[in-house]
Design an enzyme around this catalytic site. Structure first.
Site, PDB file in Angstrom:
ATOM      1  N   LYS A 151      39.458  29.352  41.097  1.00 40.40           N
ATOM      2  CA  LYS A 151      40.659  28.887  41.783  1.00 40.40           C
ATOM      3  C   LYS A 151      40.364  27.844  42.853  1.00 40.40           C
ATOM      4  O   LYS A 151      41.137  26.905  43.050  1.00 40.40           O
ATOM      5  CB  LYS A 151      41.391  30.086  42.394  1.00 40.40           C
ATOM      6  CG  LYS A 151      42.010  31.023  41.368  1.00 40.40           C
ATOM      7  CD  LYS A 151      42.711  32.182  42.058  1.00 40.40           C
ATOM      8  CE  LYS A 151      43.488  33.050  41.075  1.00 40.40           C
ATOM      9  NZ  LYS A 151      42.636  33.715  40.101  1.00 40.40           N
TER      10      LYS A 151
ATOM     11  N   GLU B  51      44.587  31.959  51.021  1.00 39.04           N
ATOM     12  CA  GLU B  51      45.744  31.117  50.708  1.00 39.04           C
ATOM     13  C   GLU B  51      46.926  31.541  51.572  1.00 39.04           C
ATOM     14  O   GLU B  51      47.160  32.734  51.799  1.00 39.04           O
ATOM     15  CB  GLU B  51      46.090  31.288  49.223  1.00 39.04           C
ATOM     16  CG  GLU B  51      47.219  30.429  48.720  1.00 39.04           C
ATOM     17  CD  GLU B  51      47.380  30.612  47.219  1.00 39.04           C
ATOM     18  OE1 GLU B  51      46.667  29.927  46.464  1.00 39.04           O
ATOM     19  OE2 GLU B  51      48.192  31.456  46.801  1.00 39.04           O
TER      20      GLU B  51
ATOM     21  N   HIS C 248      51.582  41.994  42.605  1.00 33.99           N
ATOM     22  CA  HIS C 248      51.086  40.758  41.982  1.00 33.99           C
ATOM     23  C   HIS C 248      50.941  40.866  40.463  1.00 33.99           C
ATOM     24  O   HIS C 248      50.380  39.971  39.837  1.00 33.99           O
ATOM     25  CB  HIS C 248      49.752  40.321  42.612  1.00 33.99           C
ATOM     26  CG  HIS C 248      49.778  40.266  44.104  1.00 33.99           C
ATOM     27  ND1 HIS C 248      50.554  39.370  44.798  1.00 33.99           N
ATOM     28  CD2 HIS C 248      49.151  41.026  45.041  1.00 33.99           C
ATOM     29  CE1 HIS C 248      50.391  39.572  46.103  1.00 33.99           C
ATOM     30  NE2 HIS C 248      49.552  40.560  46.267  1.00 33.99           N
TER      31      HIS C 248
ATOM     32  N   ARG D  53      44.474  29.664  28.547  1.00 32.22           N
ATOM     33  CA  ARG D  53      44.629  30.561  27.405  1.00 32.22           C
ATOM     34  C   ARG D  53      46.114  30.753  27.141  1.00 32.22           C
ATOM     35  O   ARG D  53      46.969  30.240  27.865  1.00 32.22           O
ATOM     36  CB  ARG D  53      44.005  31.922  27.711  1.00 32.22           C
ATOM     37  CG  ARG D  53      44.531  32.528  29.015  1.00 32.22           C
ATOM     38  CD  ARG D  53      44.109  33.962  29.210  1.00 32.22           C
ATOM     39  NE  ARG D  53      44.380  34.445  30.553  1.00 32.22           N
ATOM     40  CZ  ARG D  53      45.557  34.866  30.993  1.00 32.22           C
ATOM     41  NH1 ARG D  53      46.613  34.818  30.196  1.00 32.22           N
ATOM     42  NH2 ARG D  53      45.702  35.318  32.229  1.00 32.22           N
TER      43      ARG D  53
END
Length: 616
Positions: free
Chosen positions: A116, A200, A235, A297
């Site tokens: 990430k 983040e 999440h 994917r």
């Protein structure tokens, strides 16, 4: 065109790939572990190869075994599905080096977008807006804490190699940072073999919007519009839909154009998803939507995109992998109607969503009739199958299409209400309530909705009086009038056990051939109703203070000592099972009278871990 395909996966996605491959005339080869010897994907494939013991690290995650199975069966290509090895660049390269066709992006693209932090840096250079945060290589806890302080709380700690909601923690304050970081790193190391994280900024009213992209080996890249995956629990996506509520044409054009730029920046080939986080505090706007990550994917939620575009994304994958250009150009792709998908899990919302394992003695999916194909079930199990503790507990994906959002939502709700599973518990009734939530129904959804109202949504439903009366009557011999009382209005009642709880019910005329028990199904839930017997056995009550293992797993942390005083809700220990960490807490204020668990210990279901004695 590819003529033979090995599917390096299991469950519903393996069955999904087999379905399209069969329609294209492609021979399919399945792989399976000990636990999956009788699985649906094994039975549906043309051929199947055993690859090892049940744990994923000894079977589905061992690339050498997958490659050996492909060579032994003469497979021409390998499709990884999602999860497992699907985003493993080394495995992708090994497939190519073995002279096989890899049904996926170039290994270099997987590497570029797989972490990430690196992906965000690359996207910023490509002109794609990214969320503020820390993506550096220094992983010292003190420095990470300082960077979180700079960003400002709340923040998200995210595993750089993470996905599927794993290796992610929301931190509301500086005091909670250290514990959250340690837990996140443990889960990341266990799930991905990499404990590096990034920090983040957490958007207060976030919406999770993603764009389906597709590239070929001829330089073409298109998008297939957006999906909204904002309804999440911890999440993990719960309900996905396409298109996104409140998305206007200008914002859609800007968002999808950014997604195409992102894909082109890494020379992307095949199916991929660019995930964005949007500020949901107001109307959607391109200047308040930021890049989060790319999934290199096929996504779990790809059926909703297929439903609104009429495209078979697996067919596109196989054609592109065979060297063909994309079947359609951008101007050929349009949105038709609305689609929603719900993930039906073997879990018990009333018990903190703990996974529920065992044999599916009853498995019944709801159906919706319509002129167009309005309902779809993607599953990897059938009635009689076992829900194993070794893998993700998803039973099925239930997908509904409608002319507009309300029609799709109502059809999905009807399909879930008519779904019945026994004795394994599911989240079907939870999903029905989520679909009926006023904010979700109005399209006002952000990723925190379930966090705010989840307790009410998780409350188990109660069967209707009419349903219970009809069921109870089938258990009582005809002609018997229990409940007749002197000096009181006559009424026909009897005592029963509903899932082990004593309950008095009114009955009708009874049955000439009464059953010993009956399964009551309603609102996506199932209950076992049986006559009450005074000598019936009873299990330990919740008030006993016995904390038992809800499933087989490994104790990874013990937070208390014998003799210690604890308060209701206090964390006692952490159990790692089914690829997730599960926290067990004190049911009431009391004292730890017995402690039978230690870190690193493997435990079986119902094993006593802690005994709490209620405080006087």
């Amino acid at each position: 065109m590819i003529t033979s395909l090995l599917i390096a996966n299991r469950g519903e996605i393996a069955c999904r790939i087999i379905r399209t491959a069969r329609a294209m005339g492609i021979r399919t080869i399945a792989v399976f572990s000990d636990a999956d010897a009788q699985a649906l994907h094994v039975r549906e494939a043309d051929e199947a190869v055993h690859i090892g013991p049940s744990p994923t690290r000894e079977s589905y995650l061992v690339g050498e075994k997958i490659l050996a199975a492909a060579k032994a069966t003469g497979a021409e290509a390998i499709h990884p599905g999602y999860g497992f090895l699907s985003e493993n660049a080394e495995f992708a390269q090994a497939v190519i080096d073995a002279g096989l066709v890899w049904v996926g992006p170039n290994p270099s693209s997987i590497t570029a977008m797989g972490l990430k932090d690196a992906a965000k840096t690359l996207m910023a250079e490509a002109g794609v807006p990214v969320t503020p945060g820390y993506m550096g290589a220094n992983q010292e806890p003190d420095l990470l804490r300082q960077e979180a302080d700079k960003v400002g709380y709340p923040v998200l700690i995210k595993a750089v190699a993470g996905g599927g909601g794993k290796g992610m923690r929301l931190v509301e304050s500086a005091d909670a940072f250290a514990d959250a970081l340690a837990s996140c790193k443990r889960e990341a190391a266990a799930s991905f073999g990499n404990d590096r994280v990034l920090i983040e900024k957490y958007i207060a009213s976030p919406r999770h919007i993603e764009v389906q992209v597709f590239g070929d080996r001829h330089g073409n890249v298109v998008h297939l519009f957006e999906r909204d995956c904002s309804l999440q629990r911890r999440h993990q996506k719960v309900i996905e839909e396409a298109p996104a509520p409140g998305m206007d044409a200008a914002t859609r054009e800007a968002l999808c154009a950014a997604a195409v730029r992102a894909a082109k920046a890494v020379d992307y080939v095949g199916a991929g998803t660019i995930e964005f986080i949007a500020d949901g505090s107001g109307a959607l706007s391109a200047d308040r939507i930021w890049f989060m990550e790319m999934n290199t994917r096929l996504q779990v939620e790809h059926p909703v995109t297929e439903a609104i575009t009429g495209v078979d994304l697996v067919e596109w994958q196989l054609r592109v992998a065979s060297g063909e250009p994309l079947p359609l150009a951008q101007h050929d792709l349009t949105i038709d109607g609305w689609a929603m998908e719900a993930r039906l899990y073997a879990e018990d919302p009333a018990k903190g969503f703990l996974p529920s394992i065992g044999r599916l003695e009853l498995l019944q999916f709801g159906e919706v009739e319509g002129a167009k194909e309005t309902g779809r079930i993607d599953t990897g199990v059938t009635q009689g199958a076992e829900v194993s503790p070794f893998y993700d507990p998803m039973i099925a994906k239930i997908i509904a299409w409608g002319d507009d959002r309300d029609e799709a939502r109502e059809r999905l709700g009807a399909m879930l209400e008519d779904t019945a599973v026994w004795p394994v518990r599911t989240n079907a009734s939870f999903l029905v309530k989520a679909l009926q939530h006023p904010d979700f129904a109005a399209g006002k959804v952000d990723t925190g909705l379930i966090g705010r109202d989840g307790e009410a949504l998780a409350q188990p439903p109660v069967p209707s009086a009419d349903t219970l009366r009809a069921a109870a009557s089938s258990l009582v011999p005809a002609g018997i009038a229990p409940g007749l009382r002197l000096n009181a209005p006559p009424r026909r009642t009897a005592w029963f056990l509903l899932d082990g709880e004593k309950i008095e019910l009114e009955i009708d005329d009874g049955s000439d051939e009464p059953a010993s028990s009956v399964l009551v199904t309603e609102q996506g839930q199932a209950w076992l109703l049986a006559p009450w017997r005074r000598d019936g056995a009873h299990g330990a009550a919740d008030s006993s203070g016995a904390i038992v293992a809800p499933m087989p797993g490994k104790v990874i942390a013990v937070e208390v000592k014998q003799g210690q005083t604890v308060t209701k809700g206090q964390k006692l220990l952490t159990l790692e099972a089914m690829k997730m960490e599960h926290t067990l807490t004190a049911p009431f204020d009391g004292i730890v009278r017995a402690l039978a668990a230690s870190p690193g210990q493997q435990v079986q279901v119902d094993a006593l871990l802690v005994q709490i004695e209620e405080a006087e």
